[in-house]
Enzyme design. Sequence first.
Site, PDB file in Angstrom:
ATOM      1  N   MET A  28      -4.203  -4.185   5.927  1.00  0.00           N
ATOM      2  CA  MET A  28      -3.496  -3.006   6.079  1.00  0.00           C
ATOM      3  C   MET A  28      -4.300  -1.913   6.718  1.00  0.00           C
ATOM      4  O   MET A  28      -3.956  -1.563   7.764  1.00  0.00           O
ATOM      5  CB  MET A  28      -3.024  -2.480   4.661  1.00  0.00           C
ATOM      6  N   HIS A  29      -5.555  -2.514   6.401  1.00  0.00           N
ATOM      7  CA  HIS A  29      -6.790  -1.383   7.294  1.00  0.00           C
ATOM      8  C   HIS A  29      -7.277  -1.674   8.850  1.00  0.00           C
ATOM      9  O   HIS A  29      -7.182  -1.018   9.599  1.00  0.00           O
ATOM     10  CB  HIS A  29      -8.213  -1.400   6.044  1.00  0.00           C
ATOM     11  N   ALA A  30      -6.735  -3.105   8.635  1.00  0.00           N
ATOM     12  CA  ALA A  30      -7.065  -3.544  10.291  1.00  0.00           C
ATOM     13  C   ALA A  30      -6.810  -2.308  10.666  1.00  0.00           C
ATOM     14  O   ALA A  30      -6.420  -2.663  12.002  1.00  0.00           O
ATOM     15  CB  ALA A  30      -7.040  -4.799  10.235  1.00  0.00           C
TER      16      ALA A  30
END
Length: 201
Positions: free
Chosen positions: A195-197
């Site tokens: 999700m952060h990517a």
Amino acid sequence: EELKACLEGAAEDLNTKVVVLRGLSDVFAAGATREMLGRLARGEIPPTDIVLTKSLLEVPVPTISAMEGHATGGGLALGFAADIIVCAKESRYGASFMNMGFTPGMGITGLLEHALSPAVAHEMLFTGEFRKGGELGGRGGINHVVPRSQVLYKAYDIARQIAEKPRQSLELLKRTLSIPRRQKFEESRTAEAMMHAITFT
């Protein structure tokens, strides 16, 4: 780095049978600094490099979070990574990641579900809303919600009871009881990294 070194030292000291983690009386932990968040957003460091929650989970003896003060974001994740959680009725706790426009990290998606009911955990993650400790009592895996003035007393009372037991037995029980949480934590960190990517890009 100092906290990580302290946790590692407690793990290596065979006389240590329990660890009590505390912050200030008004703020338990406020999460990442603005500088750290900027470095994460720019991709200078991967979110998986923030390992405080993992360090706490891996302490071989029981850990207790004495959360007298407020906790937000990564600070909340750190507190909820402990085996036993003592919160203050008056203090406010929140997973503020989405308020800043990015998805949660530090394994909090799994840690929050352990400490609260999944329904309450999901609402707090989606909204970034802060809740008083008094609202969170009886919602899952928070062990005790007491007045702020009693948080340390309660934490140390539990610690004294634990410290009477043999370290080897405590280690074996901790390893056994923490298997589901550690597995869930690793799954959560993997999903959060994905999700952060996307959100940091």
